[in-house]
Design a protein around this motif. Structure first.
Motif, PDB file in Angstrom:
ATOM      1  N   LYS A 106       0.976  -1.303   0.032  1.00 27.84           N
ATOM      2  CA  LYS A 106      -0.168  -0.047   0.042  1.00 27.84           C
ATOM      3  C   LYS A 106       0.596   1.253  -0.035  1.00 27.84           C
ATOM      4  N   TYR A 107       0.546   2.203  -0.755  1.00 33.30           N
ATOM      5  CA  TYR A 107       1.276   3.613  -1.027  1.00 33.30           C
ATOM      6  C   TYR A 107       0.305   4.338   0.090  1.00 33.30           C
ATOM      7  N   SER A 108       0.986   5.309   0.516  1.00 30.20           N
ATOM      8  CA  SER A 108       0.291   6.278   1.058  1.00 30.20           C
ATOM      9  C   SER A 108      -0.854   7.316   0.243  1.00 30.20           C
ATOM     10  N   LYS A 109      -1.827   7.643   0.842  1.00 29.65           N
ATOM     11  CA  LYS A 109      -2.776   8.264   0.290  1.00 29.65           C
ATOM     12  C   LYS A 109      -2.350   9.669  -0.162  1.00 29.65           C
ATOM     13  N   SER A 110      -1.255  10.259   0.537  1.00 32.68           N
ATOM     14  CA  SER A 110      -0.752  11.633   0.026  1.00 32.68           C
ATOM     15  C   SER A 110      -0.030  11.545  -1.128  1.00 32.68           C
ATOM     16  N   SER A 111       0.722  10.176  -1.433  1.00 35.49           N
ATOM     17  CA  SER A 111       1.742   9.996  -2.327  1.00 35.49           C
ATOM     18  C   SER A 111       0.885   9.826  -3.783  1.00 35.49           C
ATOM     19  N   ARG A 112      -0.263   9.106  -3.576  1.00 32.78           N
ATOM     20  CA  ARG A 112      -1.097   8.768  -4.544  1.00 32.78           C
ATOM     21  C   ARG A 112      -1.740  10.298  -4.907  1.00 32.78           C
ATOM     22  N   PHE A 113      -2.181  10.932  -4.159  1.00 24.72           N
ATOM     23  CA  PHE A 113      -2.546  12.540  -4.382  1.00 24.72           C
ATOM     24  C   PHE A 113      -1.812  13.405  -5.179  1.00 24.72           C
ATOM     25  N   PHE A 114      -0.587  13.170  -4.921  1.00 21.81           N
ATOM     26  CA  PHE A 114       0.339  14.092  -5.298  1.00 21.81           C
ATOM     27  C   PHE A 114       0.577  13.489  -6.625  1.00 21.81           C
ATOM     28  N   LEU A 115       0.788  12.287  -6.921  1.00 16.57           N
ATOM     29  CA  LEU A 115       0.672  11.556  -8.097  1.00 16.57           C
ATOM     30  C   LEU A 115      -0.213  12.075  -9.147  1.00 16.57           C
ATOM     31  N   GLY A 116      -1.704  12.234  -8.566  1.00 21.69           N
ATOM     32  CA  GLY A 116      -2.460  12.915  -9.378  1.00 21.69           C
ATOM     33  C   GLY A 116      -2.195  14.005  -9.825  1.00 21.69           C
ATOM     34  N   MET A 117      -1.854  15.007  -8.978  1.00 21.95           N
ATOM     35  CA  MET A 117      -1.580  16.271  -9.290  1.00 21.95           C
ATOM     36  C   MET A 117      -0.339  16.302 -10.458  1.00 21.95           C
ATOM     37  N   LEU A 118       0.570  15.578 -10.362  1.00 21.61           N
ATOM     38  CA  LEU A 118       1.623  15.456 -11.035  1.00 21.61           C
ATOM     39  C   LEU A 118       1.257  15.157 -12.395  1.00 21.61           C
ATOM     40  N   LEU A 119       0.492  13.961 -12.632  1.00 15.38           N
ATOM     41  CA  LEU A 119       0.119  13.688 -14.095  1.00 15.38           C
ATOM     42  C   LEU A 119      -0.798  14.553 -14.592  1.00 15.38           C
ATOM     43  N   SER A 120      -1.822  15.204 -13.673  1.00 13.07           N
ATOM     44  CA  SER A 120      -2.778  16.124 -14.464  1.00 13.07           C
ATOM     45  C   SER A 120      -1.906  17.375 -14.915  1.00 13.07           C
ATOM     46  N   THR A 121      -1.039  17.841 -14.149  1.00 15.78           N
ATOM     47  CA  THR A 121      -0.182  19.025 -14.566  1.00 15.78           C
ATOM     48  C   THR A 121       0.502  18.601 -15.844  1.00 15.78           C
ATOM     49  N   LEU A 122       1.158  17.430 -16.023  1.00 12.65           N
ATOM     50  CA  LEU A 122       1.893  17.108 -17.314  1.00 12.65           C
ATOM     51  C   LEU A 122       1.134  17.058 -18.331  1.00 12.65           C
ATOM     52  N   ASN A 123      -0.604  16.939 -18.022  1.00 14.57           N
ATOM     53  CA  ASN A 123      -1.385  16.929 -19.098  1.00 14.57           C
ATOM     54  C   ASN A 123      -2.009  18.115 -19.591  1.00 14.57           C
ATOM     55  N   LEU A 124      -1.356  19.058 -20.631  1.00 17.94           N
ATOM     56  CA  LEU A 124      -1.458  20.206 -21.095  1.00 17.94           C
ATOM     57  C   LEU A 124      -2.891  20.582 -21.768  1.00 17.94           C
ATOM     58  N   PHE A 125      -3.297  19.334 -22.449  1.00 19.23           N
ATOM     59  CA  PHE A 125      -4.519  19.726 -23.102  1.00 19.23           C
ATOM     60  C   PHE A 125      -5.731  20.203 -22.555  1.00 19.23           C
ATOM     61  N   PRO A 126      -6.007  19.887 -21.371  1.00 20.56           N
ATOM     62  CA  PRO A 126      -7.314  20.845 -20.935  1.00 20.56           C
ATOM     63  C   PRO A 126      -7.201  22.349 -21.098  1.00 20.56           C
ATOM     64  N   ILE A 127      -5.968  22.991 -21.054  1.00 16.09           N
ATOM     65  CA  ILE A 127      -5.799  24.282 -21.338  1.00 16.09           C
ATOM     66  C   ILE A 127      -6.287  24.790 -22.447  1.00 16.09           C
ATOM     67  N   PRO A 128      -5.691  24.233 -23.565  1.00 17.17           N
ATOM     68  CA  PRO A 128      -6.247  24.813 -25.020  1.00 17.17           C
ATOM     69  C   PRO A 128      -7.553  24.453 -25.106  1.00 17.17           C
ATOM     70  N   TYR A 129      -8.075  23.176 -24.602  1.00 15.33           N
ATOM     71  CA  TYR A 129      -9.434  22.607 -24.888  1.00 15.33           C
ATOM     72  C   TYR A 129     -10.567  23.503 -24.249  1.00 15.33           C
ATOM     73  N   TYR A 130     -10.395  23.928 -23.090  1.00 16.36           N
ATOM     74  CA  TYR A 130     -11.301  24.853 -22.283  1.00 16.36           C
ATOM     75  C   TYR A 130     -11.167  26.476 -22.733  1.00 16.36           C
ATOM     76  N   VAL A 131      -9.945  26.783 -23.373  1.00 10.01           N
ATOM     77  CA  VAL A 131      -9.880  28.083 -23.932  1.00 10.01           C
ATOM     78  C   VAL A 131     -10.826  28.127 -25.288  1.00 10.01           C
ATOM     79  N   LEU A 132     -10.677  27.092 -26.047  1.00 10.26           N
ATOM     80  CA  LEU A 132     -11.245  26.872 -27.037  1.00 10.26           C
ATOM     81  C   LEU A 132     -12.828  26.861 -26.918  1.00 10.26           C
TER      82      LEU A 132
END
Length: 211
Positions: A106-132
């Protein structure tokens, strides 16, 4: 009524944009199968938090980017490079995962929380998507750029995003008999998804230069 419409539009655009299998969706599934639903939901919360900020920034800059397609092109080029790297990593570098029997680490919940933040940060597509999306909706007088409308729209996006991720986690939890196959091939699935996104982005970039 306008605010209800803003919420529903935010919800609908998030649902449409996130429903196709993506890096965050499939990673949430992977964590759920290996570490349990609660840990997966912490990962989802981290991802959704970043989506909240990405959407807010995208809409606030929508009027600046409107009429300047070169800025949108730059975001696509950066996203293309990121997803090309992720494709190479998951298909050829990452070790093939195995589903462990018996006690699962089991990994800590906080580590998975920050992993979710990291992967979501790497995903740049929401920015141009919601701009358009926001520019398009505003052009049809379905959305306005006042502060309250923006907050309501973003709330709809966050709600829709969380619901899609939750559905992914819950759906795969019900097909436990297929879990071994899914886990063994998860890197291939994620790598294929990022590869398809890379090709689509390259096509969009090429049409801009050739058109």
């Amino acid at each position: 009524m306008t605010f209800i419409l803003s919420f529903l539009l935010g919800f609908a655009t998030a649902f449409i944009g996130i429903s196709p299998p993506g890096l965050i969706n499939m990673t949430a599934v992977k964590i759920n199968l290996k570490e349990g639903k609660r840990t997966a939901l912490w990962f989802v919360l981290g991802a959704v938090l970043v989506i909240f900020f990405q959407t807010t920034v995208a809409i606030f800059f929508a009027r600046v980017i409107d009429g300047k397609p070169a800025l949108i092109l730059l975001l696509r080029e950066i996203g293309c490079v990121v997803f090309a790297f992720l494709t190479v990593y998951f298909l050829w570098i990452a070790k093939k995962p195995k589903r462990k029997k018996g006690k699962i680490k089991k990994y800590s919940k906080s580590s998975r929380f920050f992993l979710g933040m990291l992967l979501s940060t790497l995903n740049l597509f929401p920015i141009p998507y919601y701009v358009l999306v926001s520019i398009t909706l505003a052009s049809y007088s379905l959305f306005s750029f006042d502060l309250f409308s923006i907050l309501i729209f973003v709330s709809g996006v966050v709600t829709g995003s969380f619901l899609v991720f939750y559905c992914y986690v819950s759906f795969f939890e019900r097909i436990e008999s297929k879990a071994d196959y899914i886990v063994r091939n998860m890197n291939t699935i994620i790598g294929s998804i990022t590869g398809i996104i890379t090709l689509i982005t390259l096509w969009n970039i090429s049409t801009y230069y050739l058109g």
